[in-house]
Design a protein around this motif. Structure first.
Motif, mmCIF file in Angstrom:
data_model
loop_
_atom_site.group_PDB
_atom_site.id
_atom_site.type_symbol
_atom_site.label_atom_id
_atom_site.label_comp_id
_atom_site.label_asym_id
_atom_site.label_seq_id
_atom_site.Cartn_x
_atom_site.Cartn_y
_atom_site.Cartn_z
ATOM 1 N N HIS A 106 29.364 -0.742 6.523
ATOM 2 C CA HIS A 106 29.168 -2.145 6.154
ATOM 3 C C HIS A 106 28.708 -2.280 4.709
ATOM 4 C CE1 HIS A 106 26.588 -5.761 5.678
ATOM 5 N NE2 HIS A 106 27.576 -6.347 6.310
ATOM 6 N N HIS A 107 27.694 -1.520 4.333
ATOM 7 C CA HIS A 107 27.120 -1.669 2.991
ATOM 8 C C HIS A 107 28.086 -1.226 1.886
ATOM 9 C CE1 HIS A 107 23.534 -3.114 4.635
ATOM 10 N NE2 HIS A 107 22.677 -2.125 4.376
ATOM 11 N N HIS A 108 28.946 -0.259 2.174
ATOM 12 C CA HIS A 108 29.901 0.194 1.160
ATOM 13 C C HIS A 108 31.178 -0.640 1.149
ATOM 14 C CE1 HIS A 108 27.579 3.563 -0.200
ATOM 15 N NE2 HIS A 108 27.541 4.140 0.989
ATOM 16 N N GLY A 109 31.305 -1.564 2.093
ATOM 17 C CA GLY A 109 32.482 -2.426 2.126
ATOM 18 C C GLY A 109 33.698 -1.772 2.748
ATOM 19 N N TRP A 110 33.481 -0.768 3.605
ATOM 20 C CA TRP A 110 34.585 -0.098 4.279
ATOM 21 C C TRP A 110 34.882 -0.780 5.613
ATOM 22 C CZ3 TRP A 110 31.472 4.994 3.508
ATOM 23 C CH2 TRP A 110 31.602 5.428 2.192
ATOM 24 N N GLU A 111 36.037 -0.476 6.165
ATOM 25 C CA GLU A 111 36.360 -0.943 7.507
ATOM 26 C C GLU A 111 35.403 -0.313 8.511
ATOM 27 O OE1 GLU A 111 40.625 -1.082 8.714
ATOM 28 O OE2 GLU A 111 40.948 -0.047 6.796
ATOM 29 N N PRO A 112 35.221 -0.939 9.702
ATOM 30 C CA PRO A 112 34.429 -0.279 10.754
ATOM 31 C C PRO A 112 34.936 1.140 10.976
ATOM 32 C CG PRO A 112 34.916 -2.519 11.394
ATOM 33 C CD PRO A 112 35.689 -2.258 10.124
ATOM 34 N N PRO A 113 34.040 2.111 11.158
ATOM 35 C CA PRO A 113 34.435 3.523 11.092
ATOM 36 C C PRO A 113 35.311 4.036 12.222
ATOM 37 C CG PRO A 113 32.104 3.290 11.640
ATOM 38 C CD PRO A 113 32.594 1.933 11.277
ATOM 39 N N TRP A 114 35.298 3.374 13.397
ATOM 40 C CA TRP A 114 36.090 3.875 14.521
ATOM 41 C C TRP A 114 36.663 2.708 15.325
ATOM 42 C CZ3 TRP A 114 30.647 3.970 15.120
ATOM 43 C CH2 TRP A 114 30.003 4.962 14.378
ATOM 44 N N GLN A 115 37.653 3.039 16.132
ATOM 45 C CA GLN A 115 38.194 2.060 17.064
ATOM 46 C C GLN A 115 37.442 2.096 18.388
ATOM 47 O OE1 GLN A 115 42.380 2.990 17.311
ATOM 48 N NE2 GLN A 115 42.585 3.052 15.081
ATOM 49 N N GLU A 116 37.036 3.306 18.810
ATOM 50 C CA GLU A 116 36.351 3.468 20.089
ATOM 51 C C GLU A 116 35.212 4.473 19.963
ATOM 52 O OE1 GLU A 116 39.468 2.999 23.603
ATOM 53 O OE2 GLU A 116 40.033 4.659 22.283
ATOM 54 N N LEU A 117 34.231 4.324 20.845
ATOM 55 C CA LEU A 117 33.148 5.297 20.950
ATOM 56 C C LEU A 117 33.109 5.819 22.383
ATOM 57 C CD1 LEU A 117 31.892 2.700 19.094
ATOM 58 C CD2 LEU A 117 30.143 4.437 18.731
ATOM 59 N N GLY A 118 33.058 7.140 22.526
ATOM 60 C CA GLY A 118 32.918 7.765 23.831
ATOM 61 C C GLY A 118 31.521 8.358 23.945
ATOM 62 N N ILE A 119 30.696 7.788 24.785
ATOM 63 C CA ILE A 119 29.281 8.163 24.858
ATOM 64 C C ILE A 119 29.033 9.052 26.069
ATOM 65 C CG2 ILE A 119 26.925 7.304 24.875
ATOM 66 C CD1 ILE A 119 28.563 6.427 22.420
ATOM 67 N N SER A 120 28.458 10.220 25.822
ATOM 68 C CA SER A 120 28.179 11.170 26.901
ATOM 69 C C SER A 120 26.703 11.155 27.256
ATOM 70 C CB SER A 120 28.602 12.584 26.488
ATOM 71 O OG SER A 120 27.859 13.020 25.368
ATOM 72 N N GLY A 121 26.393 11.778 28.408
ATOM 73 C CA GLY A 121 25.011 11.834 28.878
ATOM 74 C C GLY A 121 24.317 13.103 28.446
ATOM 75 N N TRP A 122 23.325 13.498 29.215
ATOM 76 C CA TRP A 122 22.491 14.645 28.896
ATOM 77 C C TRP A 122 22.671 15.768 29.907
ATOM 78 C CZ3 TRP A 122 17.104 11.927 28.113
ATOM 79 C CH2 TRP A 122 17.004 11.468 26.797
ATOM 80 N N GLY A 123 22.420 16.980 29.454
ATOM 81 C CA GLY A 123 22.098 18.067 30.364
ATOM 82 C C GLY A 123 20.590 18.024 30.534
ATOM 83 N N ILE A 124 20.110 17.913 31.772
ATOM 84 C CA ILE A 124 18.694 17.677 32.007
ATOM 85 C C ILE A 124 17.931 18.996 32.151
ATOM 86 C CG2 ILE A 124 17.011 16.588 33.553
ATOM 87 C CD1 ILE A 124 18.677 14.625 31.932
#
Length: 539
Positions: free
Chosen positions: A505-523
């Protein structure tokens, strides 16, 4: 071909791995007439040995790479190694059993570079043995000359745009690591504590009861607060009280942030016990008494307790209060403490001078960008949204450590003006170089280098640019940016995802990705949260 009677996995795996590498099976095909699928792969932080949790989450990204490759996409699947800043710095301290601040700066930084290279090689060997379909033609280290140049360019650009400032202010400080830290690096940790009620004295010699868990902050007590609508305590407003054991007289003021249901409804304000103290200090223009230093020890303001570590001072002050008849009540409690995520050390609020990136005034923009991207699973977007909405501090990007990307800046010895390096000088270490001209404010010729280094996230927030070779290969960068996917763990939504969005945002670039894949934890074991390589969770 005759099949062997016994399958030799070691021989077969080695042969296939060598064949895939030789034939470029997983290589990104420059100029290919195929749709591009690009992955902003997490660069593994060099803070310890990899573990099962990493295998779990990196396998997710690899499945996506293989799926799209098999469906005719030209897959860009690079891998980086995050060997820049505090995580690697702390790893070396553990390895050699010595604190960085006690060692020569340059020699220590060189050891960090060597350690990062060693662990990076070990990570690569593990990823290769695992069979991840990474394109090893495209890899990077976050401490490489190109990475340093990119991070320093980012600093210059944001400074010139008025999005970075340097300020002396109360800072979230880790005494163990010896550095200021950002809001995103603070976790909550439960611990056994004690809630004690103390006897303050009013002008008419009456006792005023105040409860606290931090009696070591009594020498820094500068005011007392009550809620303006608390009928029990309204008569106190405007009076003064004497602090037990230390004797200073402090005003009793009204503020709606004082919780009438907590303790006696009367609370002391010390500089500083927590964020509420900071706010009161600012809003009520209170004096500043620093009772705790950068090493987590009591200052001269603590009188006879000077030099004691905080925990030891707390214990001794309790004993002295009790002996003087000033400790009226005590009861055990389970307390939630704000700690540094890297070492679990309780943070202190200490006045220091730091560099900040402006984020608070851009919350709406950052929320909008987050909503434009697809989150998997969808509810993870709410974590990002909640983090942005509840931000209370701008992003502190400076660290008082030996190892990291240097700030490309000096200070004029004559007038104190900030003097920046030119883009042509990057990457640069200001301790080994000088500005290209005179001070623009006073024409001075003598300069003091900035010795703080950047927070590791100031570089990691640029992984799309590092992986896509923004500085050196504009054709490749144009083909892969914005990236198709950002795979990452959920606990660093507040850091890696957020900071990357901030930089875009601050550098005036496009949003960095189309999608985010969020993973969990190994407990890990019960009560220990996730498996963590920095806490010895690796093999």
């Amino acid at each position: 071909m005759t099949l062997p009677k016994r399958f030799n996995a070691n021989e077969t795996e080695a042969r296939l791995l060598e064949s895939w590498a030789r034939n470029g099976t997983y290589a990104f095909q420059k100029g290919a007439d195929k749709p591009v699928y690009s992955i902003d792969t997490p660069p593994a932080t060099v803070s310890g040995h990899l573990h099962l949790g990493h295998i779990y989450s990196y396998t997710h990204a690899d499945l996506m790479a293989r799926y799209f490759r098999m469906n005719g996409y030209n897959v860009f699947y690079p891998m980086g190694f995050d060997d820049n800043g505090l995580p690697t710095d702390r790893l070396l301290e553990k390895t050699i059993g010595e604190q960085a601040r006690r060692l020569d700066r340059e020699a220590y930084a060189q050891k960090c570079l060597e350690l990062g290279k060693e662990f990076g090689q070990a990570y690569r060997e593990l990823w290769t043995r695992l069979g991840l379909s990474i394109d090893w033609n495209h890899t990077y280290r976050t401490i490489s000359p190109t990475s340093r140049k990119t991070a320093q360019w980012s600093f210059l650009d944001l400074y010139k745009k008025g999005l970075i400032y340097r300020q002396e202010a109360p800072t979230q400080w880790c005494p163990e690591c010896g550095t200021g830290i950002a809001q995103a690096e603070v976790d909550d940790l439960e611990r056994e504590s004690e809630f004690i009620t103390l006897a303050f004295t009013l002008a008419d010699e009456e006792t005023l009861e105040i409860a606290t868990t931090r009696p070591e902050l009594l020498p820094a007590c500068v005011a007392i607060f009550v809620h303006p609508e608390d009928q029990r305590n309204q008569h106190l407003i405007g009076q003064k009280a004497t602090v037990p054991l230390f004797g200073q007289s402090v005003p009793i003021l009204a503020d709606p942030a004082a919780d009438p249901k907590k303790g006696t409804g009367v609370v002391m304000c010390c500089t500083f016990g927590d964020a509420a103290d900071v706010i009161w200090w600012q809003e009520h223009n209170l004096p500043l008494i620093a009772a705790i230093d950068r090493q987590g020890r009591m200052t001269d303001a603590a009188g006879q307790y000077t030099g004691l570590p905080v925990a030891a001072a707390r214990k001794q002050i309790k004993a002295d209060l009790d002996a003087a008849g000033l400790l009226l009540d005590r009861r055990p409690i389970i307390q939630t403490v704000r700690v540094h995520e890297r070492c679990d050390t309780p943070i202190e609020y200490i006045v220091t001078r730091q560099w900040f990136v402006k984020v608070l005034e851009y919350k709406e923009d950052l929320l909008t960008i987050g909503a434009e991207m697809d989150w998997h699973p969808p509810h993870m977007q709410s974590r990002y949204q909640s983090w942005v909405e509840n931000l209370a501090w701008d992003w502190c990007i400076s660290r008082q450590r030996h190892f990291g990307v240097p700030f490309p800046a000096w200070f004029c010895v004559n007038c104190g003006e900030v003097v920046l390096a030119t883009e042509e000088q990057l990457p640069i270490d200001p301790t080994n170089a000088t500005p290209s001209g005179h001070c623009p404010a006073c024409s001075g010729e003598y300069f003091r280098p900035e010795t703080d280094v950047m927070d590791t996230w100031a570089t990691s927030s640029l992984t799309p640019q590092l992986a896509g070779q923004w500085l050196s290969n504009p054709e490749l960068y144009a083909a892969v940016y914005p990236f198709s996917l950002r795979p990452q763990a959920h606990e660093i939504i507040r850091t890696w995802a957020f900071y990357t969005i901030v930089k875009a945002h601050h550098h005036g670039w496009e949003p960095p990705w189309q999608e985010l894949g969020i993973s969990g934890w190994g407990i890990a074991a019960p009560g220990q949260g996730k498996i963590s390589k920095s806490r010895g969770g690796g093999p």
